[in-house]
Design a protein around this motif. Structure first.
Motif, PDB file in Angstrom:
ATOM      1  N   LEU A  92       1.096  -6.614   7.693  1.00 26.01           N
ATOM      2  CA  LEU A  92       1.951  -5.878   8.624  1.00 26.01           C
ATOM      3  C   LEU A  92       2.196  -6.686   9.899  1.00 26.01           C
ATOM      4  O   LEU A  92       3.337  -6.767  10.391  1.00 26.01           O
ATOM      5  CB  LEU A  92       1.299  -4.536   8.964  1.00 26.01           C
ATOM      6  CG  LEU A  92       2.029  -3.661   9.996  1.00 26.01           C
ATOM      7  CD1 LEU A  92       3.427  -3.297   9.505  1.00 26.01           C
ATOM      8  CD2 LEU A  92       1.207  -2.409  10.290  1.00 26.01           C
ATOM      9  N   LEU A  93       1.151  -7.296  10.441  1.00 22.80           N
ATOM     10  CA  LEU A  93       1.297  -8.122  11.635  1.00 22.80           C
ATOM     11  C   LEU A  93       2.271  -9.272  11.388  1.00 22.80           C
ATOM     12  O   LEU A  93       3.099  -9.600  12.249  1.00 22.80           O
ATOM     13  CB  LEU A  93      -0.070  -8.676  12.054  1.00 22.80           C
ATOM     14  CG  LEU A  93      -0.085  -9.591  13.285  1.00 22.80           C
ATOM     15  CD1 LEU A  93       0.362  -8.833  14.525  1.00 22.80           C
ATOM     16  CD2 LEU A  93      -1.472 -10.198  13.482  1.00 22.80           C
ATOM     17  N   THR A  94       2.194  -9.877  10.203  1.00 20.78           N
ATOM     18  CA  THR A  94       3.101 -10.976   9.850  1.00 20.78           C
ATOM     19  C   THR A  94       4.553 -10.531   9.940  1.00 20.78           C
ATOM     20  O   THR A  94       5.407 -11.239  10.496  1.00 20.78           O
ATOM     21  CB  THR A  94       2.794 -11.485   8.430  1.00 20.78           C
ATOM     22  OG1 THR A  94       1.447 -11.981   8.386  1.00 20.78           O
ATOM     23  CG2 THR A  94       3.740 -12.601   8.018  1.00 20.78           C
ATOM     24  N   ALA A  98       7.311 -11.580  12.996  1.00 21.74           N
ATOM     25  CA  ALA A  98       8.494 -12.293  12.502  1.00 21.74           C
ATOM     26  C   ALA A  98       9.761 -11.756  13.157  1.00 21.74           C
ATOM     27  O   ALA A  98      10.726 -12.502  13.371  1.00 21.74           O
ATOM     28  CB  ALA A  98       8.591 -12.173  10.979  1.00 21.74           C
ATOM     29  N   ARG A  99       9.762 -10.479  13.489  1.00 18.16           N
ATOM     30  CA  ARG A  99      10.921  -9.889  14.162  1.00 18.16           C
ATOM     31  C   ARG A  99      11.155 -10.504  15.538  1.00 18.16           C
ATOM     32  O   ARG A  99      12.252 -10.391  16.084  1.00 18.16           O
ATOM     33  CB  ARG A  99      10.734  -8.374  14.290  1.00 18.16           C
ATOM     34  CG  ARG A  99      10.658  -7.656  12.960  1.00 18.16           C
ATOM     35  CD  ARG A  99      10.472  -6.157  13.151  1.00 18.16           C
ATOM     36  NE  ARG A  99      10.420  -5.489  11.866  1.00 18.16           N
ATOM     37  CZ  ARG A  99      10.287  -4.182  11.706  1.00 18.16           C
ATOM     38  NH1 ARG A  99      10.198  -3.406  12.785  1.00 18.16           N
ATOM     39  NH2 ARG A  99      10.261  -3.649  10.512  1.00 18.16           N
ATOM     40  N   LEU A 279      -0.320 -10.746  20.634  1.00 19.05           N
ATOM     41  CA  LEU A 279      -1.131  -9.756  21.336  1.00 19.05           C
ATOM     42  C   LEU A 279      -0.310  -8.537  21.723  1.00 19.05           C
ATOM     43  O   LEU A 279      -0.791  -7.395  21.648  1.00 19.05           O
ATOM     44  CB  LEU A 279      -1.775 -10.374  22.571  1.00 19.05           C
ATOM     45  CG  LEU A 279      -2.913 -11.361  22.303  1.00 19.05           C
ATOM     46  CD1 LEU A 279      -3.358 -12.028  23.592  1.00 19.05           C
ATOM     47  CD2 LEU A 279      -4.093 -10.673  21.636  1.00 19.05           C
ATOM     48  N   GLU A 280       0.944  -8.749  22.136  1.00 17.82           N
ATOM     49  CA  GLU A 280       1.815  -7.617  22.473  1.00 17.82           C
ATOM     50  C   GLU A 280       2.030  -6.718  21.268  1.00 17.82           C
ATOM     51  O   GLU A 280       2.023  -5.487  21.383  1.00 17.82           O
ATOM     52  CB  GLU A 280       3.149  -8.129  23.002  1.00 17.82           C
ATOM     53  CG  GLU A 280       3.081  -8.701  24.413  1.00 17.82           C
ATOM     54  CD  GLU A 280       4.373  -9.386  24.823  1.00 17.82           C
ATOM     55  OE1 GLU A 280       5.367  -9.299  24.051  1.00 17.82           O
ATOM     56  OE2 GLU A 280       4.406 -10.016  25.902  1.00 17.82           O
ATOM     57  N   VAL A 281       2.219  -7.325  20.092  1.00 13.48           N
ATOM     58  CA  VAL A 281       2.401  -6.527  18.868  1.00 13.48           C
ATOM     59  C   VAL A 281       1.124  -5.774  18.533  1.00 13.48           C
ATOM     60  O   VAL A 281       1.152  -4.580  18.204  1.00 13.48           O
ATOM     61  CB  VAL A 281       2.849  -7.428  17.696  1.00 13.48           C
ATOM     62  CG1 VAL A 281       2.794  -6.659  16.376  1.00 13.48           C
ATOM     63  CG2 VAL A 281       4.260  -7.965  17.941  1.00 13.48           C
ATOM     64  N   GLY A 286       3.155   1.652  18.257  1.00 11.68           N
ATOM     65  CA  GLY A 286       3.840   1.773  16.971  1.00 11.68           C
ATOM     66  C   GLY A 286       3.147   0.979  15.883  1.00 11.68           C
ATOM     67  O   GLY A 286       3.011   1.445  14.736  1.00 11.68           O
ATOM     68  N   PHE A 287       2.698  -0.234  16.216  1.00 12.46           N
ATOM     69  CA  PHE A 287       1.946  -1.042  15.252  1.00 12.46           C
ATOM     70  C   PHE A 287       0.653  -0.330  14.862  1.00 12.46           C
ATOM     71  O   PHE A 287       0.305  -0.238  13.681  1.00 12.46           O
ATOM     72  CB  PHE A 287       1.637  -2.419  15.847  1.00 12.46           C
ATOM     73  CG  PHE A 287       0.731  -3.267  14.991  1.00 12.46           C
ATOM     74  CD1 PHE A 287       1.234  -3.956  13.901  1.00 12.46           C
ATOM     75  CD2 PHE A 287      -0.630  -3.362  15.274  1.00 12.46           C
ATOM     76  CE1 PHE A 287       0.400  -4.735  13.098  1.00 12.46           C
ATOM     77  CE2 PHE A 287      -1.472  -4.129  14.477  1.00 12.46           C
ATOM     78  CZ  PHE A 287      -0.952  -4.825  13.397  1.00 12.46           C
TER      79      PHE A 287
END
Length: 309
Positions: A92-94, A98-99, A279-281, A286-287
């Motif tokens: 999911l992080l990947t 990527a966005r 780190l922001e993600v 939402g993440f």
């Protein structure tokens, strides 16, 4: 690849994603799939439709687009090389980073090997969930031992449950370590150096059991999805793995150990844009909601720097 049906692995090659990401998209019904016998198959026409739909909206699923397309959208091309233990939240992080123009290249080599690869300077970041048998603490004793005199930051990814992956209804009633390691059930195992293998071997020693008397102990898998798939196919009666992998394939799960999964990276990299984005993600609500929805995860410390060494 002109057949009517494709395997998830073939779809992953077409989309340039990991096969675990493809399984996640199938689970969330983003990509239609049919069950033929015990295997999942994707119609070529459904895949073509999926690809056309996402070509019309570049921001919907940027991970599908090639790196040149990322540059055309005006994002800087940035890469992160990862080695360590597999977890579905990493898939999911990947997709999420990527966005924002950052590409994560993962090698799922196990927690111990991830730290060793980081020490050798072959990767930017490592992922681990290693239980120290003396202190009962996760990760920090191993990081101090394997990365001596290295200045690193330890960032929490998730807490998660390890447990017994079993068929629906748990027909063999595997609800304890004693039963799991009794020798009456065929298992599949993670590779040496993985945190899951460290935990299993610790329990073997605690109970005074021999690995040679556990059928399937030496049959090694590199990811939790591979473990769960073996149980789903009937190639194993049970496996020690994570809840999200069991849930993703419609299997049952009996939790036995909560653990902390951390990311380790050189402190000097924290100020680089690619890691600021990561780190922001990780810290984005939402993440965290999407991680919790997969099942078996805690996110109260996700994205926090829990130690610097």
């Amino acid at each position: 690849m002109d057949r009517a049906y494709l395997t998830p692995e073939e779809v992953a090659a077409v989309l340039k994603l990991s096969k675990y990401t493809v399984y996640e998209m199938i689970k969330r019904k983003e990509l239609p799939a049919s069950k033929i016998g015990r295997a999942l198959r994707i119609l070529r026409t459904d895949l073509d439709h999926f690809m056309r739909a996402h070509k019309s909206s570049e921001e919907e699923l940027p991970a599908l687009h090639d790196r040149a397309a990322v540059l055309r959208r005006g994002h800087p091309l940035q890469e992160i090389y990862f080695a360590g233990s597999h977890d579905l939240s990493l898939d999911l992080l990947t997709r999420m980073i990527a966005r924002r123009g950052v590409t994560l290249f993962p090698v799922y080599s196990g927690s111990m090997d991830g730290l060793i690869e980081l020490y050798k300077g072959r990767v930017d970041i490592a992922g681990c969930h290693l239980l120290d048998q003396t202190t009962g603490e996760y990760n920090l004793p191993y990081i101090r031992s394997l990365l001596p005199n290295e200045e690193v930051a330890v960032v929490n990814l998730v807490t998660r449950w390890q447990g017994f992956i079993v068929p629906l209804g748990n027909p063999r009633m595997i609800t304890s370590w004693e039963e799991f390691l009794s020798g009456r059930h065929r298992i599949v195992n993670r590779q040496r150096g993985s945190g899951t293998r460290v935990l299993l071997d610790f329990k073997l020693r605690q109970l005074g059991r021999s690995a040679d008397r556990v059928p399937g102990y030496y049959r090694e898998m590199n990811t939790h999805y591979e473990l769960a798939s073996a149980v789903l196919r009937g190639d194993a009666d049970t496996a020690l793995g994570i809840e999200s992998a069991a849930r993703g394939l419609g299997l049952d799960f009996f939790p036995v150990q909560e653990e902390r999964y951390d990311l380790v990276l050189p402190t000097r990299l924290l100020d680089q844009e690619r890691f600021r984005i990561m780190l922001e993600v990780l810290r984005d609500p939402g993440f965290k909601q999407m991680v919790v929805a997969m099942g078996g995860y805690g996110v109260s410390s996700t994205g926090k720097i829990i130690d610097r060494m």
